[in-house]
Structures are given as C-alpha cells and as structure tokens.
Design a protein around this motif. Structure first.
Motif, mmCIF file in Angstrom:
data_model
loop_
_atom_site.group_PDB
_atom_site.id
_atom_site.type_symbol
_atom_site.label_atom_id
_atom_site.label_comp_id
_atom_site.label_asym_id
_atom_site.label_seq_id
_atom_site.Cartn_x
_atom_site.Cartn_y
_atom_site.Cartn_z
ATOM 1 N N LYS A 1 0.814 -1.210 0.000
ATOM 2 C CA LYS A 1 0.000 0.000 0.000
ATOM 3 C C LYS A 1 0.855 1.272 0.000
ATOM 4 N N VAL B 1 1.850 5.633 -2.765
ATOM 5 C CA VAL B 1 2.333 6.847 -2.104
ATOM 6 C C VAL B 1 3.680 7.252 -2.687
ATOM 7 N N CYS C 1 -4.350 8.580 -3.226
ATOM 8 C CA CYS C 1 -4.949 7.504 -2.433
ATOM 9 C C CYS C 1 -6.458 7.385 -2.654
ATOM 10 N N LEU D 1 -6.762 2.854 1.410
ATOM 11 C CA LEU D 1 -6.029 4.084 1.712
ATOM 12 C C LEU D 1 -6.982 5.257 1.934
#
Length: 438
Positions: free
Chosen positions: A242, A246, A325, A331
């Motif tokens: 995850k 980012v 996100c 997220l």
C-alpha cells in the motif's frame, strides 16, 4: 602592509594551519541525533579555540545557551538544550568607522562509522600525498582553522582593520543549525559574513531549504502464507504494497516540481523529494501492519511561506498523496499519516551583492577562477542571512575528488593542504577588503 606580506605570512604559517586542523579533528564532536544525546568534546574544543584566539588579541565569549532560550520554530525541537555544547564568539576590535566581518563555522561532524573502513584513524588526522585525511578536515574543521589562522596572521602583522573581525564557532549545523541560531539570539551580528564551508573556493550565495519528515502507511497483519481475505471483513492488508502508490505520487510530484518554470532558479537545482529510509513489517511470514518512509525534501526560496518555512511545501505533498490515495478504498479509509520534523529555511544573497563580487576578487588574486554558485544543501549562512541581519556567503576549500565525487561525509574524508592554505589566504584578503570604511 601589503597583500603580498599577508600572503607570505600565511605561507609561513602553513605547517601551523595543518597542525591546528589536526588538533580540531582530534576532538570528537560527532553530531547528536536527538535533543537528549550527551555531549562529547564540544566544550573542550571551544575552550581550546578561545584560549588560542585570546592569545592572538581577541576577546572570546564561550557561552552555553539556556534551555528554552530559542524561540519555538520548526528549526528548534522541543526540549532542545545545549548542556556541554557551548558556542564561541571571538572579536578582534577594529579601529572604528569600518564594516564588521564575521567568520562562522560549525564544529560538529557527521559520524565516522564504519571506522574500520578508514585507511587511518578518522580522529587522528594525517597528511598523505599532499592531502590531510580525517573526519571533518573538509567539513568543516579545515575551514575553521583557516579562519583562525587568517585572523592570527593579520594580528601578528599588526594590521588594525577599520571594522571588527568576528569568529563564531557553533554546534549542531549537521542536525538543525541550532548553534548558529543561538549565537544570533546571543547577539552575533555583522555587516557581512563568510562561512568557510567546502566550496572549491567558489562563492556560494544561495541555498535550498530542507524539510525532513516521515509518511506512515497502515496495513493489517495476518499470516503471509494464507490468502489475505477481504479487508472489509477483517482480512489482512500488506502495508508495504500500500506504500507503493504513495511513493509513486511523490515521484510524480518531484517530476512536476522539476518541470515547473516557476521552480527554476539560476543557481540552484530544482526542488526534490527523496525517500531515504524505509521501515516495514514485523515478521517475515506476517503481512506487515505498517510501513514508514523517511523523506528528505529540498525546496527553493520561492516555495517558502512568508516566514521562510515550508508550510506550502508540506501542504502540496500531503494534498498530492491524498489525491493519489482516493482510488484505493483501503487508503481512503486509512489515509497515510505525515509527521514533520527538521526544517531549515532557504536563503540567498543576490549574486549581484557586492559581497559576492569582492570575495570572488580575493580568490581571483590567488590565481583561482571562482564562480558564483548555489548550494544544493544547507549551511548556517542561511540562518545568518535570514535571522541575523547579516548577509552571508560561503567560500572554502575544495570538496570534490578528481572524478567529481564529494570528499565530505565520506570514508577517508580529506582536504588538499594547498587548498587549506588558499582558503586562509582568501579569508585574510577578504578581512582587509571587506572591513574598510562604510
């Protein structure tokens, strides 16, 4: 007194200049990594310099800033104290009517680890092949030694400068610049300042700001050798995976900054975002519950807010990551968390400022061909310029190997002895040139 006699006096003191640098290297002043870390040899080094400068005719004030004496800012973390880490301010008084000049340098050095990789003891400097090796020889105990010997040479020749010549040696530059900030709040101020950071004897008039922080992405643990299941029903989520969107968002933002004409500076590289440390996971057969990425962010003066700080940069980063996100349900429900810590504001003295041109002329007189450049990182010159009402530039010894790679912060850090001598000469000439009548 002529420039020729000043240069000859420094040549005569070349061995003493090397010896002084070696003495300074022998003090372990490795930078602290937190507000509560005990001091090392900082106080002993400052007293050593104070004794030497007093012997040359200066007044010297070695002071320890009181806890909480600095204004709260992104540059000064809560609980910051200076126990065992004093600052030094020495002054050679002028005859009156001239401009004051400040030499500023930091006594802290980065870690010498892994020490076993060095060819010699990093805290016992030694000359090999015309180079002086040791931690801090280049960054920047050599520059401090050059400033001290320049001032001593002028005093020994009986040169009475029209304006005061000050020397300020400070702690903590390699961390947050708090030592020079404390010196400014103690009253350090001059009409101009030179910071003899390693610059290849070029004149550095601008520098980027620095913002440090971390972004933490949440996951949910579970057995890594079993299918994770649906996270909505309590299934596992891999925090490392995850983190990938980012990092991709930060990379795109870095590229956008670099392509933006508003973020171009004639002397500085574009702003940047560099992930430097990543920590994630708890066990090798468990889906990681969290992943943390440390970020080193550099930004231009034009990106700073009204106070010089990085609030706009922080907002841009957080907004960009939140937008990236939005396409991921996990997220969106568990947004990444940002924590911001070290922040150092950018600053610049215009390349047309007379300080830059007159200092460049001093280096030219030594047969060098100085350029006016920007510093991609940060130095205490920014604090002096922004908060000390003292326009400050950098000029110091060579910091690059023949292949162009840096010598500072490296294993077997070194300084060319000839450069050390030239730096002292340039600073002595600058003291004569820049302290003339206002």
């Amino acid at each position: 007194m002529t420039n020729t006699s000043v240069l000859a006096e420094i040549d005569r003191r070349a061995d003493d200049l090397v010896s002084l640098t070696c003495d300074l290297v022998a003090f372990d002043t490795t930078v602290r990594g937190s507000a509560g870390e005990p001091a090392r040899d900082e106080a002993d080094l400052q007293e050593y310099l104070a004794h030497r400068l007093r012997a040359a005719g200066a007044t010297a004030d070695v002071f320890t800033p009181a806890p909480g004496s600095l204004p709260v800012s992104p540059q000064t973390p809560a609980g910051l104290g200076f126990d065992g880490r004093p600052q030094l301010i020495a002054r050679f008084p002028g005859t009156g009517g001239g401009r004051s000049l400040l030499f500023n340098g930091h006594i802290d050095v980065v870690s010498a680890e892994p020490m076993a990789a060095w060819s010699s003891d990093p805290f016992r400097a030694e000359v090999r092949g015309g180079r002086l090796y040791g931690r801090g020889t280049c960054d920047m105990k050599g520059g401090i030694a050059a400033a001290v010997v320049a001032a001593e040479a002028l005093a020994a020749l009986g040169v009475r400068l029209p304006g005061d010549l000050l020397i300020n040696t400070a702690t903590d530059e390699e961390w947050n610049g708090a030592g020079t900030l404390a010196s400014v709040h103690h009253g350090v101020r001059a009409d101009a300042a030179i910071v003899p950071e390693p610059t290849d004897l070029d004149v550095v008039t601008a520098q980027r700001g620095i913002l440090g922080g971390t972004v933490t992405v949440a996951g949910r643990p579970g057995h890594a050798e079993h299918p994770p299941g649906d996270w909505r029903a309590g299934g596992a989520v891999n925090a490392i995976e995850k983190t990938l969107p980012v990092l991709a968002a930060l990379q795109r933002l870095r590229e956008r900054w670099a392509a933006d004409p508003a973020h171009r500076h004639p002397l500085l590289p574009p702003p940047s975002i560099v992930p430097t440390i990543i920590r994630g996971g708890e066990w090798w057969v468990t889906y990681p519950a969290s992943c943390e990425v440390a970020l080193d962010i550099t930004y231009l003066p034009v990106q700073a807010d009204e106070g010089g700080w990085a609030s706009r940069v922080r907002d841009d980063i957080e907004r960009t990551v939140r937008a990236a996100c939005a396409a991921d349900e996990w997220l969106t429900a568990h947004p990444p968390r940002f924590a911001w810590d070290t922040e150092l504001p950018p600053a610049e003295v215009g390349s047309g400022h007379p300080l830059a041109g007159r200092l460049a002329a001093c280096a030219t007189a030594l047969g060098r061909t100085p350029r006016v450049l920007g510093e991609p990182s940060w130095t205490d010159a920014a604090t002096l310029t922004r908060y000390g009402r003292t326009p400050a530039v950098c000029l110091g010894p060579t910091a690059t190997r023949p292949d162009g790679s840096p010598t500072l912060h490296t294993i077997d850090e070194y300084i060319e002895v000839s450069d050390l001598v030239d730096t002292a000469k340039a600073l002595a000439l600058a003291a004569v040139e820049l302290t003339g009548p206002a």
